[in-house]
Design an enzyme around this catalytic site. Structure first.
Site, PDB file in Angstrom:
ATOM      1  N   GLU A   1      24.824  -7.597   4.342  1.00 47.57           N
ATOM      2  CA  GLU A   1      24.528  -8.948   3.887  1.00 47.57           C
ATOM      3  C   GLU A   1      25.296  -9.232   2.607  1.00 47.57           C
ATOM      4  OE1 GLU A   1      20.340  -8.965   3.385  1.00 47.57           O
ATOM      5  OE2 GLU A   1      20.382  -7.979   1.425  1.00 47.57           O
TER       6      GLU A   1
ATOM      7  N   GLU B   1      13.310  -8.350   1.898  1.00 45.98           N
ATOM      8  CA  GLU B   1      12.561  -7.549   2.849  1.00 45.98           C
ATOM      9  C   GLU B   1      11.084  -7.615   2.509  1.00 45.98           C
ATOM     10  OE1 GLU B   1      13.561  -3.410   2.503  1.00 45.98           O
ATOM     11  OE2 GLU B   1      13.628  -3.485   0.322  1.00 45.98           O
TER      12      GLU B   1
ATOM     13  N   ASN C   1       7.828  -5.062   2.272  1.00 50.50           N
ATOM     14  CA  ASN C   1       7.326  -3.693   2.305  1.00 50.50           C
ATOM     15  C   ASN C   1       5.870  -3.726   2.730  1.00 50.50           C
ATOM     16  OD1 ASN C   1       9.644  -2.127   1.356  1.00 50.50           O
ATOM     17  ND2 ASN C   1       9.381  -3.290  -0.520  1.00 50.50           N
TER      18      ASN C   1
END
Length: 667
Positions: A200, A288, A290
């Site tokens: 990315e 992201e 977690n």
């Protein structure tokens, strides 16, 4: 409520979970490998079960061994901590099949969010802002280079599974993309058993800011503010704080609402963290999620008053959240410093060995209203193993405002005694006094930009040199007078102790005079500086508080040859206190030169050689990769410092080496 919880983890997080379980009156079970037989979490738990050899691949991440331990002890719930099996949906499913509660989110959420490629697609569908990138799997280094060129450098090469900085590389050109792809792939396979890689865009001048979410099994999901985690090294967080010094209320609310939207899109419950990258204009992009407790969760607990581990346990037991979004209030400021077994003077390379001294600062509320907390999983006399993460402890401070919290952290670090291994305490102390950090001008490139040559220690400024010289003068005066009293009692004649001395400390040579004052000792420097100094220090004490010029400082003190080694705020100096005549003679002494190792490649840390990339007779260029060494789950590429020819290769792939052991020689 549960009767017995098994903690499928080790170290400080296992100890942390045990504390919350004990508070709720729940019995605990620890699991341990050969290397952890005497570990702190084993001693703290009500029961402990041995699960295999030291490597985690043969113990902590073997699902069947955890299941066997559950059956053996009758545990009715499992807390996975972080790392290891915490984000393994197969583990969560196995517990479900066993009729045992998983203290974490549902398996479907773990699977969806645990895969970074899938999670980004879900995030985009949920209306969450995402970073541009290639979300498909990448087969080889050639394809990685092609994709990186399409996205545009710089790019981030990342493992699809896992986290914690493992399997991540930044590439600024084709060569780095090719090499980074292979290193990320190797680390990902070693750490997570999954070598899938994606690429990315790397956002320049980025801040790493994450949102803590918490939900129950009844559809309630809320956010508990943010954490600033921008102080990183090799994508591994080092210092975190809550809240962020950069966010405003509107951005906090927008990020929190997007984090909740993402969680609801996958039916999330329990504690979780949605990580964002934020640019200088407060534009934020999803990185992201977690699906577990984060290492840095204590700072959120300190500013919200919410015990996240307790809430995870209650949620897993089917309870509703006991508060709503409007009930969440952010109070004060909290800082967390991760104390690692890494030598900052050797480019933060891992260090292993016995903790010959381990004395954390006193925890709890202090007289000035600040709070100190230390989450740890080690003890004095214990071993730091090469098999696991190098974390020793997480030192946290809380105060009503940010600068007071930073000051409290600086003092707590001064008071933290660790000996026997290399560790990053001096570096953490240096950051606390660094003006850019104190101003809150942070990015994930902070360490690389402020310490481009690595951490070389803190050179005392003139004012600090005077303080340390005063400390050395006081210690010298005490020991001189003590020696005179002892010799005088034996010879019935007490020798006089001089008042004039010269302190050499780094580049400073400071002539001074010591005299007794009304409230202690007064040190008068030849340059006109006058400092009153007093202390409770006694010979043999390795740490003491010194009042210097009206300010209290905590200094680590030890003998170093004929001088005194003084450590304070990242400074590590040897102070020699000599009479004027001896000081004059000392200046004539030759300086001992270190041995020449410029034609050797030495192992920089204890570890396993995973590959040797050259052979005897090969010509190498500056920057060329020569070998790779793996230690504490991280792969380290060793490169040539200059152009040369390999004379001899002394090590082989698969061999375990100690620090400074020879790998190869050059002509």
């Amino acid at each position: 409520m549960f009767k017995k919880i098994l903690i499928a983890n080790r170290g400080e997080i296992a100890c942390r979970v045990i504390k919350s379980a004990q508070k709720l009156g729940i019995a605990t079970v620890a699991v341990y490998s050969d290397a952890d037989r005497e570990a702190l979490h084993v001693k703290m738990a009500d029961e402990a079960v041995h699960i295999g050899p030291a490597p985690s691949s043969q113990s902590y991440i073997v699902i069947q061994k955890i299941i066997d331990a559950i059956r053996q002890t009758g545990a009715d719930a499992v807390h996975p901590g972080y790392g290891f099996l915490s984000e393994n949906s197969n583990f969560a499913e196995a517990l479900k099949a066993e009729g045992v509660a998983f203290i974490g989110p549902p398996p479907v959420a773990i699977e969806a969010m645990g895969d970074k490629i899938t999670s980004k697609k879900i995030a985009a569908s949920a209306g969450v802002s995402t970073v541009p990138g290639h979300m498909g799997l990448i087969e080889d280094a050639g394809e990685a280079v092609k994709i990186a060129n399409q996205i545009g450098y710089p790019v981030m090469i990342k493992a699809s599974a896992g986290g914690g900085g493992k399997g991540m590389r930044i590439a600024w050109n084709d060569a780095e993309a090719r090499e980074g792809f292979q290193s990320s792939k190797n680390e990902a396979k070693s750490s997570f058993g999954d070598d899938r890689i994606f690429i990315e865009k790397f956002v320049t001048q980025p801040r790493h800011i994450e949102i803590q979410v918490l939900g129950d099994q009844h559809g309630n999901l809320l956010y508990l503010g943010e954490r600033e985690c921008s102080i990183q090294r090799r994508n591994q967080k080092v210092i975190e704080e809550a809240p962020s010094p950069f966010l405003d209320a509107a951005t906090r609310k927008a990020m929190g609402e997007q984090a909740v939207a993402l969680g609801k899109a996958v039916g999330y419950f329990s504690a979780g963290t949605v990580e964002f990258i934020v640019d200088g204009d407060r534009n934020f992009y999803f990185l992201e999620m977690n699906t577990r407790l984060q290492v840095e969760h204590p700072v959120t607990e300190l500013i919200t008053g919410i015990d996240l581990v307790e809430e995870m346990i209650r949620v897993a037991a089917g309870e509703k959240l006991r508060f709503a979004q409007d009930d969440v209030k952010l109070n004060g400021w909290a800082i967390e410093s991760r104390l690692y077994a890494e030598d900052p003077y050797r480019n933060f390379l891992p260090s292993i060995g016995r903790l010959t001294r381990y004395r954390p600062p006193v925890e709890g509320k202090r007289e000035d209203g600040t709070v100190v907390r230390n989450d740890t999983g080690v003890f004095e006399g214990g071993e730091i193993s090469m098999y696991y993460d190098p974390m020793i402890a997480k030192l946290c401070t809380w105060a009503p405002d940010r600068l007071t919290a930073v000051e409290a952290m600086g003092r707590a670090l001064d008071d933290f005694e660790v000996e026997g291994i290399g560790h990053n305490l001096p570096f953490l102390s240096a950051v606390m006094d660094h003006q850019r950090f104190r101003d809150g001008r942070l990015t994930t490139a902070y360490i690389a930009e402020e310490f481009p040559e690595g951490f070389l220690g803190v050179t005392p400024a003139e004012a600090d040199a005077h303080k340390l010289a005063a400390v050395a003068a006081l210690i010298n005066q005490f020991t001189q007078r003590r020696g005179a009293q002892i010799s005088g009692s034996l010879a019935n004649h007490q020798r006089p102790v001089g008042a004039d001395w010269v302190v050499t400390l780094g580049d400073f040579t400071l002539p001074l005079r010591v005299r007794d004052g009304a409230d202690g000792t007064v040190v008068e420097f030849d340059d006109g500086t006058v400092l009153a100094v007093s202390s409770d220090w006694l010979p043999g004490h390795l740490h003491a508080n010194f009042a210097v010029g009206g300010t209290s400082i905590g200094v680590k003190v030890s003998r170093s040859g004929t001088g005194w080694r003084l450590r304070w705020r990242g400074m590590d100096v040897v102070a020699h206190v000599r009479s004027p005549r001896v000081a004059e003679l000392a200046r004539l002494m030759p300086v001992k030169l270190p041995p020449d190792t410029s034609k050797m490649l030495l192992c920089p840390m204890p570890g396993v050689v995973t590959s040797i990339l050259v052979k005897a007779g090969d010509e190498v260029e500056a920057g060329q990769s020569l070998a790779t060494v793996e230690a504490m789950k991280m792969e380290n590429v060793l490169r040539a410092e200059r152009k040369g020819t390999v004379k001899r290769v002394a090590a082989t792939a698969g061999e375990s080496l100690a620090v400074d052991e020879l790998i190869m020689e050059f002509e």
